[in-house]
Scaffold this active site. Structure first.
Site, short mmCIF file in Angstrom:
data_model
loop_
_atom_site.label_atom_id
_atom_site.label_comp_id
_atom_site.label_asym_id
_atom_site.label_seq_id
_atom_site.Cartn_x
_atom_site.Cartn_y
_atom_site.Cartn_z
N GLU A 42 3.14 42.18 8.53
CA GLU A 42 2.85 43.16 9.59
C GLU A 42 2.07 44.33 8.99
OE1 GLU A 42 3.12 43.76 13.00
OE2 GLU A 42 2.29 45.72 12.45
N ARG A 125 10.96 47.35 25.37
CA ARG A 125 10.28 46.55 24.34
C ARG A 125 10.81 46.83 22.94
NH1 ARG A 125 4.69 45.11 26.12
NH2 ARG A 125 4.57 44.43 23.98
N ARG A 207 1.66 54.65 32.39
CA ARG A 207 3.06 54.21 32.37
C ARG A 207 3.99 55.36 32.01
NH1 ARG A 207 1.99 49.58 28.02
NH2 ARG A 207 4.10 48.89 28.44
N ASP A 323 -0.66 36.79 22.30
CA ASP A 323 -1.86 37.47 22.79
C ASP A 323 -3.10 37.17 21.96
OD1 ASP A 323 -0.39 38.61 24.81
OD2 ASP A 323 -1.03 40.68 24.37
N ALA A 336 3.84 38.01 27.71
CA ALA A 336 4.77 37.69 26.63
C ALA A 336 5.49 36.37 26.93
CB ALA A 336 5.78 38.83 26.44
P1 FAD Z 1 1.40 42.23 20.02
O1 FAD Z 1 2.57 42.75 20.74
O2 FAD Z 1 0.08 42.87 20.24
O3 FAD Z 1 1.76 42.26 18.47
C1 FAD Z 1 0.78 42.03 17.49
C2 FAD Z 1 1.31 42.54 16.15
O4 FAD Z 1 0.39 42.19 15.14
C3 FAD Z 1 1.45 44.06 16.10
O5 FAD Z 1 2.70 44.38 15.54
C4 FAD Z 1 0.30 44.50 15.21
O6 FAD Z 1 0.57 45.68 14.48
C5 FAD Z 1 0.15 43.30 14.30
N1 FAD Z 1 -1.20 43.11 13.74
C6 FAD Z 1 -2.39 43.22 14.38
N2 FAD Z 1 -3.40 42.95 13.55
C7 FAD Z 1 -2.85 42.67 12.36
C8 FAD Z 1 -3.40 42.29 11.08
N3 FAD Z 1 -4.71 42.18 10.89
N4 FAD Z 1 -2.55 42.06 10.05
C9 FAD Z 1 -1.19 42.18 10.23
N5 FAD Z 1 -0.63 42.54 11.40
C10 FAD Z 1 -1.44 42.77 12.45
N6 FAD Z 1 4.46 40.43 29.29
C11 FAD Z 1 5.57 39.91 29.89
O7 FAD Z 1 5.90 38.74 29.67
N7 FAD Z 1 6.32 40.68 30.74
C12 FAD Z 1 5.98 41.95 31.05
O8 FAD Z 1 6.69 42.61 31.81
C13 FAD Z 1 4.80 42.51 30.48
N8 FAD Z 1 4.39 43.77 30.78
C14 FAD Z 1 3.24 44.24 30.25
C15 FAD Z 1 2.77 45.51 30.64
C16 FAD Z 1 1.59 46.02 30.13
C17 FAD Z 1 1.10 47.36 30.60
C18 FAD Z 1 0.83 45.25 29.19
C19 FAD Z 1 -0.44 45.78 28.61
C20 FAD Z 1 1.29 44.00 28.80
C21 FAD Z 1 2.47 43.47 29.33
N9 FAD Z 1 2.94 42.20 28.98
C22 FAD Z 1 4.06 41.70 29.56
C23 FAD Z 1 2.23 41.41 27.96
C24 FAD Z 1 2.91 41.59 26.61
O9 FAD Z 1 2.98 42.96 26.30
C25 FAD Z 1 2.12 40.86 25.52
O10 FAD Z 1 1.82 39.56 25.95
C26 FAD Z 1 2.94 40.80 24.23
O11 FAD Z 1 3.18 42.07 23.71
C27 FAD Z 1 2.19 39.97 23.18
O12 FAD Z 1 2.93 39.95 22.00
P2 FAD Z 1 2.25 39.55 20.64
O13 FAD Z 1 3.35 39.58 19.64
O14 FAD Z 1 1.46 38.31 20.85
O15 FAD Z 1 1.17 40.67 20.34
#
Ligand code: FAD
Length: 440
Positions: A42, A125, A207, A323, A336
């Site tokens: 991370e 979250r 938000r 994502d 998510a």
């Molecule tokens: P992220 O949460 O973006 O995590 C990525 C991680 O990778 C971070 O910790 C970051 O620091 C790290 N990272 C990035 N680049 C690097 C790198 N080069 N090297 C090392 N680490 C790195 N989804 C739902 O299912 N229900 C909901 O109610 C919902 N509400 C939402 C509301 C809003 C306003 C938004 C914008 C989104 C919502 N979502 C919801 C979608 C959800 O937030 C995302 O789909 C989810 O957070 C994706 O998780 P992730 O772990 O794939 O990515």
């Protein structure tokens, strides 16, 4: 075998999970439960998540339980549950002229949607991420490791990840769980590929969370228990309870024709006057909603991969999860949840490879095949989600042609989409026949 590592006969696979967000951590937990040595890299110095609310469908919870029952237990202990017989309510936020009218269901409730397995559990979250982190053993996460590139050289038994502090790490497989601006995606597709850049959806979000009594005073008792959304021209207000119903999570979403001021940042500072402006002339509760925001707030740009979706989620021994693969607008509310599906599929496939206890070229080929299967199983689903999520945003904002301002049509469209979200059989594309014929 236990979460602490592989105590079976097969040698443990080493998996580098890039990104310690919700999906990276969940994936690592699922892999470790299957005796696979997953290590998270991370970029942040410690766990970081915003204290905003988000929620999981009943369908996503069932997949989560398959990843690791401890995840569901954790979620159950921190979330506000809407019961299965409840429904999501959609109110007219625009036309009512008095508070009484706005709160009178017979006049202002547009429709309710009821769909089995859609019952959302809302949580905070950061609380969910912290809880998951506590399930990981010591040494399963390295902070301050920002991936800058990786080498997937056929000659090497392992993929080599490079971090910005000059250090490297080796693993049999690299999973890019690094979010919407994924570095893994850039390396996997090549820096010039259009899918490297997320696109602005021309919607923004404001938000906040407020104590429940403040929320009820502003919006009436109808908001107290279940999710509800207030619709109108060009904007909507979504609210749902979190933290055992003590807080009301609020999000204003709005259409925005201009370009986002800073496409490299997700948020820009904003004054709450912008919200006042948005809802000027709406029904009284909406017109006053800006008062519940702090004077200075932030505006979130909503980006997704709809304009330039990745042509594949996997190449060689690296793939995209969460994502990083299919960042979506939040209008279906299942970004998510879709990542949870990815996590289950990749855990299942890598477990199968591990059980074969292969070595050398055979292992590399098996991993490459498994990741291709993963990509085939997930690609259409990911695209479906971000495409339909954009449509739903337009629908909420009364800008979607096929439904316009007609509540009946909106309800039908929403229920059709929700059904596709929660009845999808995530593991079906992994059945032997499906894999053999390449269908997904
Ligand atoms: P992220 O949460 O973006 O995590 C990525 C991680 O990778 C971070 O910790 C970051 O620091 C790290 N990272 C990035 N680049 C690097 C790198 N080069 N090297 C090392 N680490 C790195 N989804 C739902 O299912 N229900 C909901 O109610 C919902 N509400 C939402 C509301 C809003 C306003 C938004 C914008 C989104 C919502 N979502 C919801 C979608 C959800 O937030 C995302 O789909 C989810 O957070 C994706 O998780 P992730 O772990 O794939 O990515």
């Amino acid at each position: 075998s236990g979460i602490n590592g592989n105590d079976g006969v097969a040698p443990s696979l080493d998996v580098a999970v890039v990104g310690g967000g919700i999906i990276g951590v969940m994936t690592a937990i699922g892999l470790r439960r299957r005796g696979i040595n997953a290590v998270i890299y991370e970029r942040a110095p410690t766990w970081h998540e915003v204290s905003a609310g988000f929620s999981f469908t009943g369908a996503a919870r069932a997949w989560m339980e398959q990843i690791d029952p401890a995840l569901l237990e954790l979620l159950g202990s921190i979330s506000q549950k809407t019961d299965a017989s409840s429904s999501n309510a959609y109110w007219n936020g625009y036309h009512p002229r008095t508070r009484e009218e706005a709160e009178d269901a017979s006049k202002s409730l547009l429709f309710r949607t009821r769909t089995k397995n859609l019952d959302f559990w809302g949580c905070v979250r950061s609380q969910f991420l912290q809880g998951m982190a506590a399930l990981l053993p010591e040494g399963a996460v390295r902070f301050g490791k920002r991936l800058v590139s990786y080498d997937d050289d056929e000659q090497n038994g392992k993929v080599l990840a490079h971090f910005d502090d000059g250090s490297t790490a080796e693993a049999h497989v690299l999973l890019g769980c690094d979010g919407i601006h994924s570095t893994t995606r850039r390396v996997l597709l090549g820096a010039d590929h259009p899918a490297c850049r997320a696109g602005f959806s021309h919607t923004v979000a404001y938000r906040t969370m407020v104590p429940m009594d403040v929320g009820i005073a502003a919006l009436g008792n109808k908001v107290a228990r279940n999710a509800c959304n207030h619709l109108g021209p060009g904007a909507d207000l979504l609210v749902y309870p979190v933290m055992s119903g003590t807080l009301l999570n609020m999000a204003v979403f709005a259409h925005d024709a201009s370009e986002f001021p800073d496409p490299d940042k997700m948020t820009v500072p904003a004054a709450r006057g912008e919200i006042e402006q948005l809802f000027r002339g709406w029904s009284p509760p909406l017109a006053d909603i800006w008062k519940l925001y702090p004077e200075k707030t932030v505006k979130w740009g909503i980006f997704d991969l709809e304009q330039n979706p990745p042509p594949t989620y996997a190449r060689g021994r690296a793939c995209l999860v969460g994502d990083a693969a299919h960042a979506s607008t939040p209008y279906l509310g299942v970004g998510a949840c879709t990542g949870v599906e990815d996590a289950l599929v990749i855990c299942t496939l890598l477990q199968a490879v591990q059980q074969r206890a292969l070595g050398g070229d055979a292992l590399r080929d098996a991993l490459t095949d498994a990741l291709q299967t993963y990509s085939r199983a997930r690609l259409d689903r990911g695209r479906w989600i971000h495409r339909h999520s954009r449509d739903m945003g337009q629908l909420y904002h009364w800008r979607y042609g096929p439904t316009g301002r007609d509540p009946e049509r909106m309800k039908r469209k929403l229920e059709e989409n929700w059904a596709a979200v929660v009845t999808y059989d995530v593991l079906a594309p992994l059945q032997p026949d499906a894999v053999r014929t390449g269908m997904a």
